[in-house]
Design a protein around this motif. Structure first.
Motif: not given
Length: 196
Positions: A165-174
């Motif tokens: 979840d965390l890497p996906v969320a960070v990628t999406a926000v960026l």
């Protein structure tokens, strides 16, 4: 992520209020509207009642803190260059990801979750703009809702592929932030009706 989005969008609302020469009450109202309206709309639509911002005092406190920060520190915030746009882009990414994640957690399908992510991300900004008699950015030619939908698509794909979840969320926000900022700097816009 939701609380970070609340604070960032609250700053964008407060900064816009200061630019419109509103008093402290007006600054706080715009901060609360920008920070909380999208999440309230989302929660009401998915049946998460009362909305999170009315169950957890941290949401209201974060929105009020951002309003006071904008009121007292607007000269420093304005040094960012286009502060409302930069803060708005950050809030857009945070809220799109949080909105999509919450919708999926409530069992909503991928397409409605993407739409709810866009509503979460754009609802507060639209309310903020309407309160100062501006056409909401989401309705203008700028890439705004499309950026939120990109973030939602990344979250949905990440969940379908069972990625962390965390890497996906960070990628999406960026991705949302970069698309929004670059589209403004380069003058990209959504298509308009032919001949309009």
């Amino acid at each position: 992520m939701d609380l970070a989005g609340v604070f960032v969008f609250g700053l964008s609302g407060g900064t816009l209020a200061v630019r419109h020469r509103l008093d402290l009450f007006g600054v706080l109202v715009l901060s609360l509207a920008a920070a909380l309206a999208g999440g309230v709309f989302r929660d009401l639509l998915i049946g998460a009642v009362p909305p999170a911002s009315l169950q957890d005092d941290r949401y209201l406190l974060a929105a009020l803190a951002s309003g006071f920060a904008a009121f007292f520190f607007h000269p420093q915030i304005n040094r960012l260059g286009k502060p409302v746009m930069v803060l708005d882009a950050a809030g857009l990414g945070l809220f799109a990801v949080a909105g999509c994640g919450k919708a999926l957690a409530f069992g909503v399908g991928p397409l409605p979750a993407a739409l709810l992510a866009s509503l979460t991300a754009c609802g507060g900004g639209a309310m903020r703009d309407l309160l100062v008699a501006e056409v909401p950015r989401v309705l203008r030619e700028e890439i705004y809702a499309l950026a939120a939908l990109l973030g939602a698509a990344i979250v949905i794909a990440g969940q379908a592929l069972k990625l962390p979840d965390l890497p996906v969320a960070v990628t999406a926000v960026l991705a949302v932030f970069i698309l929004r900022v670059v589209s403004v700097l380069r003058g990209w816009s959504a298509p308009r009706a032919p001949g309009s």
